[in-house]
Scaffold this motif. Structure first.
Motif, PDB file in Angstrom:
ATOM      1  N   UNK A  80       0.858  -1.183   0.000  1.00 31.30           N
ATOM      2  CA  UNK A  80       0.000   0.000   0.000  1.00 31.30           C
ATOM      3  C   UNK A  80       0.895   1.234   0.000  1.00 31.30           C
ATOM      4  N   UNK A  81       0.343   2.427  -0.242  1.00 32.73           N
ATOM      5  CA  UNK A  81       1.166   3.634  -0.373  1.00 32.73           C
ATOM      6  C   UNK A  81       1.549   4.301   0.936  1.00 32.73           C
ATOM      7  N   UNK A  82       1.221   3.695   2.074  1.00 33.64           N
ATOM      8  CA  UNK A  82       1.465   4.361   3.359  1.00 33.64           C
ATOM      9  C   UNK A  82       2.942   4.582   3.648  1.00 33.64           C
ATOM     10  N   UNK A  83       3.829   3.785   3.058  1.00 26.63           N
ATOM     11  CA  UNK A  83       5.264   3.927   3.326  1.00 26.63           C
ATOM     12  C   UNK A  83       5.820   5.232   2.776  1.00 26.63           C
ATOM     13  N   UNK A  84       5.120   5.850   1.824  1.00 22.89           N
ATOM     14  CA  UNK A  84       5.624   7.057   1.198  1.00 22.89           C
ATOM     15  C   UNK A  84       5.856   8.198   2.159  1.00 22.89           C
ATOM     16  N   UNK A  85       5.026   8.309   3.186  1.00 24.26           N
ATOM     17  CA  UNK A  85       5.171   9.409   4.138  1.00 24.26           C
ATOM     18  C   UNK A  85       6.499   9.339   4.887  1.00 24.26           C
ATOM     19  N   UNK A  86       7.083   8.136   4.969  1.00 25.74           N
ATOM     20  CA  UNK A  86       8.352   7.966   5.674  1.00 25.74           C
ATOM     21  C   UNK A  86       9.559   8.040   4.743  1.00 25.74           C
ATOM     22  N   UNK A  87       9.345   7.988   3.433  1.00 29.25           N
ATOM     23  CA  UNK A  87      10.448   7.931   2.480  1.00 29.25           C
ATOM     24  C   UNK A  87      10.518   9.203   1.642  1.00 29.25           C
ATOM     25  N   UNK A  88      10.589  10.327   2.324  1.00 29.23           N
ATOM     26  CA  UNK A  88      10.683  11.596   1.605  1.00 29.23           C
ATOM     27  C   UNK A  88      12.117  11.890   1.200  1.00 29.23           C
ATOM     28  N   UNK A  89      13.084  11.299   1.904  1.00 27.94           N
ATOM     29  CA  UNK A  89      14.505  11.499   1.615  1.00 27.94           C
ATOM     30  C   UNK A  89      15.191  10.166   1.399  1.00 27.94           C
ATOM     31  N   UNK A  90      16.269  10.177   0.622  1.00 28.31           N
ATOM     32  CA  UNK A  90      17.140   9.018   0.438  1.00 28.31           C
ATOM     33  C   UNK A  90      18.580   9.501   0.574  1.00 28.31           C
ATOM     34  N   UNK A  91      19.366   8.828   1.372  1.00 28.64           N
ATOM     35  CA  UNK A  91      20.765   9.213   1.555  1.00 28.64           C
ATOM     36  C   UNK A  91      21.560   8.853   0.306  1.00 28.64           C
ATOM     37  N   UNK A  92      22.277   9.834  -0.247  1.00 27.72           N
ATOM     38  CA  UNK A  92      23.035   9.594  -1.478  1.00 27.72           C
ATOM     39  C   UNK A  92      24.123   8.551  -1.275  1.00 27.72           C
ATOM     40  N   UNK A  93      24.630   8.434  -0.043  1.00 25.21           N
ATOM     41  CA  UNK A  93      25.719   7.501   0.236  1.00 25.21           C
ATOM     42  C   UNK A  93      25.270   6.039   0.196  1.00 25.21           C
ATOM     43  N   UNK A  94      23.992   5.788   0.447  1.00 23.58           N
ATOM     44  CA  UNK A  94      23.521   4.402   0.591  1.00 23.58           C
ATOM     45  C   UNK A  94      22.365   4.043  -0.336  1.00 23.58           C
ATOM     46  N   UNK A  95      21.889   4.972  -1.154  1.00 27.38           N
ATOM     47  CA  UNK A  95      20.709   4.709  -1.989  1.00 27.38           C
ATOM     48  C   UNK A  95      20.910   3.510  -2.916  1.00 27.38           C
ATOM     49  N   UNK A  96      22.139   3.329  -3.407  1.00 30.82           N
ATOM     50  CA  UNK A  96      22.404   2.223  -4.333  1.00 30.82           C
ATOM     51  C   UNK A  96      22.268   0.866  -3.665  1.00 30.82           C
ATOM     52  N   UNK A  97      22.323   0.832  -2.328  1.00 34.12           N
ATOM     53  CA  UNK A  97      22.258  -0.436  -1.599  1.00 34.12           C
ATOM     54  C   UNK A  97      20.899  -0.704  -0.968  1.00 34.12           C
TER      55      UNK A  97
END
Length: 269
Positions: free
Chosen positions: A78-95
């Motif tokens: 469901x889309x509820x996780x979106x509220x918690x994923x507003x940012x992604x760390x550039x250092x770890x996004x690939x992993x």
């Protein structure tokens, strides 16, 4: 981090600035207090598709599009996780499973006038947060690096609510540079105009050197072009939305704003 920003330029002006075609529709209005789960403007570049739905590999199209802030991975129930994923760390996004595929093939830019950040302070009377606004001194747009994803529900009830699926986005963040680190240890990953083409290139995956080099903090020269100013804590409340949010506080008013913050800690981001 990036939890609030301002985006007030007209789509036509952004289309000129980012050399893109406006595909935002009619729902774009100036927003001085952009918050998570709102619809936001992004810049994406993709191969157009032919009549059979196949990508035309020798052409690309750069467009402005409206998506929801808060990334929902394609595998989410469901889309509820979106509220918690507003940012992604550039250092770890690939992993990270939530961001790995988007970094490889779904990169975008989020145009902004500038972003807000809150400096934590300890005073004799308690802990406070003073908001600051960061923007380019010449008024040009901040281009925040982002990742977008398409989610399509499998549940029948959710399919009725989201018949066309959902396109969402996260802002990449990095270590703060120069004086910005005095306010917060993180900042949006801001890209120089000379790097926009490489970041948006739909044929370059996350391992391409042209992409991986852009995941580092921005150069000090780019940050030197920015203005950092204290602003009113009215930005703490998402219902407040007007040009007064961008006005710089006078030095003598900063302490007063901090005292008011102590009285309204429940509205802090």
């Amino acid at each position: 981090m990036c939890g609030r920003y301002s985006s007030t330029k007209a789509p036509a002006d952004l289309a000129d600035e980012f050399r893109a075609v406006d595909a935002t529709g009619d729902d774009t209005v100036p927003d001085f207090n952009v918050a998570p789960t709102k619809q936001v403007t992004t810049v994406v570049e993709r191969h157009p598709r032919d009549d059979d739905g196949e990508p035309v590999r020798d052409r690309t199209e750069r467009t402005l599009r409206r998506v929801r802030w808060g990334l929902v991975p394609s595998w989410s129930k469901d889309p509820s996780s979106g509220a918690r994923m507003i940012n992604a760390r550039s250092e770890t996004a690939a992993d990270k499973p939530a961001f790995r595929r988007a970094l490889s093939s779904r990169r975008c830019l989020l145009p902004a006038d500038g972003w807000y950040e809150w400096q934590r302070r300890d005073t004799d009377t308690g802990k406070t947060k003073q908001p600051y606004f960061t923007c380019f001194q010449d008024g040009s747009s901040i281009a925040m690096a982002g990742l977008w994803e398409y989610w399509k529900p499998k549940d029948e009830k959710l399919l009725a609510e989201y018949p066309d699926g959902l396109v969402t986005v996260a802002v990449l963040t990095t270590e703060a540079v120069g004086p910005l680190a005095d306010v917060h240890d993180r900042m949006p990953l801001v890209l120089d105009p000379g790097d926009w083409d490489a970041w948006l290139d739909p044929d370059a995956d996350s391992t391409a050197p042209a992409v991986t080099r852009l995941l580092a903090p921005p150069a000090a020269a780019l940050v030197d072009r920015m203005e950092l100013r204290p602003v009113s804590n009215r930005v703490n409340n998402v219902r407040n939305n007007g040009p007064e949010l961008l006005e710089a506080l006078r030095p003598e008013d900063v302490d007063e704003a901090l005292q008011l913050d102590l009285l309204n800690t429940g509205t802090n981001p």
